[in-house]
Design an enzyme around this catalytic site. Structure first.
Site, PDB file in Angstrom:
ATOM      1  CE  LYS A 271      -4.125  -2.178   1.989  1.00 52.51           C
ATOM      2  NZ  LYS A 271      -5.190  -2.045   2.948  1.00 52.51           N
TER       3      LYS A 271
ATOM      4  CB  ALA B  82      -7.308  -1.915   9.703  1.00 52.67           C
TER       5      ALA B  82
HETATM    6  P1  ATR Z   1      -2.031  -4.199  10.573  1.00 50.70           P
HETATM    7  O1  ATR Z   1      -1.922  -5.471   9.964  1.00 50.70           O
HETATM    8  O2  ATR Z   1      -3.491  -3.620  10.866  1.00 50.70           O
HETATM    9  O3  ATR Z   1      -1.006  -3.141  10.278  1.00 50.70           O
HETATM   10  P2  ATR Z   1      -0.713  -5.024  12.959  1.00 50.70           P
HETATM   11  O4  ATR Z   1       0.539  -3.701  12.602  1.00 50.70           O
HETATM   12  O5  ATR Z   1      -0.301  -6.423  12.876  1.00 50.70           O
HETATM   13  O6  ATR Z   1      -1.790  -4.590  12.166  1.00 50.70           O
HETATM   14  O7  ATR Z   1      -0.952  -4.675  14.451  1.00 50.70           O
HETATM   15  C1  ATR Z   1      -1.948  -5.370  15.170  1.00 50.70           C
HETATM   16  C2  ATR Z   1      -2.520  -4.926  16.378  1.00 50.70           C
HETATM   17  O8  ATR Z   1      -2.919  -5.663  17.515  1.00 50.70           O
HETATM   18  C3  ATR Z   1      -1.628  -3.960  16.984  1.00 50.70           C
HETATM   19  O9  ATR Z   1      -2.248  -2.783  17.360  1.00 50.70           O
HETATM   20  C4  ATR Z   1      -0.778  -4.683  17.950  1.00 50.70           C
HETATM   21  O10 ATR Z   1      -0.330  -3.996  19.161  1.00 50.70           O
HETATM   22  P3  ATR Z   1       1.159  -3.296  19.175  1.00 50.70           P
HETATM   23  O11 ATR Z   1       1.120  -2.219  18.304  1.00 50.70           O
HETATM   24  O12 ATR Z   1       1.470  -3.248  20.702  1.00 50.70           O
HETATM   25  O13 ATR Z   1       1.922  -4.585  18.547  1.00 50.70           O
HETATM   26  C5  ATR Z   1      -1.977  -5.507  18.526  1.00 50.70           C
HETATM   27  N1  ATR Z   1      -1.654  -6.624  19.018  1.00 50.70           N
HETATM   28  C6  ATR Z   1      -1.331  -7.913  18.642  1.00 50.70           C
HETATM   29  N2  ATR Z   1      -1.051  -8.740  19.562  1.00 50.70           N
HETATM   30  C7  ATR Z   1      -1.595  -8.088  20.965  1.00 50.70           C
HETATM   31  C8  ATR Z   1      -1.559  -8.568  22.423  1.00 50.70           C
HETATM   32  N3  ATR Z   1      -1.058  -9.844  22.688  1.00 50.70           N
HETATM   33  N4  ATR Z   1      -2.013  -7.628  23.029  1.00 50.70           N
HETATM   34  C9  ATR Z   1      -2.253  -6.429  22.782  1.00 50.70           C
HETATM   35  N5  ATR Z   1      -2.398  -6.034  21.458  1.00 50.70           N
HETATM   36  C10 ATR Z   1      -1.761  -6.756  20.568  1.00 50.70           C
END
Ligand code: ATR
Length: 291
Positions: A74, A144
């Site tokens: 993207k 997202a």
């Molecule tokens: P995207 O695919 O939309 O870019 P991503 O970057 O994979 O998303 O992020 C996933 C989201 O889930 C993030 O907000 C992540 O939090 P962090 O920024 O702290 O990594 C969140 N997330 C994933 N595992 C988590 C967990 N165990 N507890 C809390 N938040 C979590």
């Protein structure tokens, strides 16, 4: 081999890596056949090791009229676009490319998909008035989240409570919610972040099938609040079950996927398609998610 130009045949597709899981071809080809159009929508795998601009030039040479773009391209699509719509410029990310008369147009319809879906499930008064006056809580800080923050701000939401495990990531994207007033909450304070909110949106990966659950208290949400989980595998996450048991409206993310495809189809085919129950059922059956 370079195809010969076929003026009345529209060639489009979805660019990503990996891309085999994408349901976008199913959605667009359903509409192509429904509207009796001449065209095709295919998966277009582009290895991130290759030069994105060169790959796009090849598609244009092969008479493609455009493409959707998904992870991890993207930002590269944003860089390659000659013209951007306001949302793509704001997000620094493009999920819809249109090639016309030597110009590459870049748009971003992710936030539109979220809002358009929300509009179909919320009462019009709630959507147009209450939702703007009550705070909205957004959990997460990924790709997202960025699109949803911008869409909420564009819709005229007054207050956004943004809460992410890694606080700095939330702080980095908070400006995308302007002119809404965005307050960043610590992850440990997520129960307070939902206080008085009229909408809670989960954009984290917590709650996905076979993954960790999202542990959050919903007691503080307004009584008429909507809980929206962008996850659609499973169709009904634990968060949505929890919301329902509190008597709240609970909405899963499959509709967002279907609605974000509408402006793309309209841009390429000149017909505004509908997201119908039949399309929803078709995609659902293919995803093999138990209802
Ligand atoms: P995207 O695919 O939309 O870019 P991503 O970057 O994979 O998303 O992020 C996933 C989201 O889930 C993030 O907000 C992540 O939090 P962090 O920024 O702290 O990594 C969140 N997330 C994933 N595992 C988590 C967990 N165990 N507890 C809390 N938040 C979590």
């Amino acid at each position: 081999m370079i195809d010969t130009p076929q003026i009345d045949f529209t060639k489009v597709g979805v660019i990503g890596w990996p891309i085999s899981h994408s349901r976008s071809p199913m959605i667009h080809n359903y509409w192509i056949s429904k509207h009796d159009l001449r065209g095709t929508y295919t998966r277009l795998p582009i290895d991130p090791a290759n030069d994105f601009k060169t790959e796009i030039a090849k598609l244009i040479e092969q008479n493609y009229q455009g493409a959707n773009v998904t992870i991890p391209h993207k930002e590269a699509a944003f860089a390659v676009a000659d013209e951007l719509d306001a949302m793509a410029a704001r997000l620094g990310a493009v999920n819809l490319l249109t090639f016309s008369a030597g110009t590459i147009h870049g748009r971003n319809t992710d936030g539109y998909g979220f809002m358009a879906h929300l509009k179909t499930v919320a009462d019009p008064i709630y959507f147009n008035i209450a939702l703007k006056q009550k705070p909205v809580c957004v959990l997460g800080a990924g790709g997202a989240t960025r699109a949803i923050l911008a869409a909420l701000a564009e819709h005229g939401v007054g207050e956004i409570h943004l809460c992410n495990r890694t606080r700095e990531r939330a702080e980095e994207i908070a400006h995308l919610g302007v002119p809404s007033n965005v307050t960043v909450f610590n992850w440990d304070d997520r129960d307070q972040a939902v206080e008085g909110c009229g909408l809670l949106v989960n954009t984290t990966s917590l709650g996905m099938a076979d993954g960790l659950a999202l542990d959050i208290g919903l007691a503080g949400l307004a009584d008429e609040a909507i809980v929206y989980d962008i996850i659609y595998t499973p169709l009904e996450t634990e968060l949505l079950k929890q919301a329902k048991s509190r008597g709240l409206k609970a909405v899963g993310g499959l509709g967002m996927l279907l609605h974000q495809a509408v402006p793309a189809f309209e841009a390429w085919f000149g017909v505004r398609p509908e997201v119908t129950d039949a399309l929803y059922e078709l995609v659902l059956a293919d995803l093999e998610i138990p209802k």
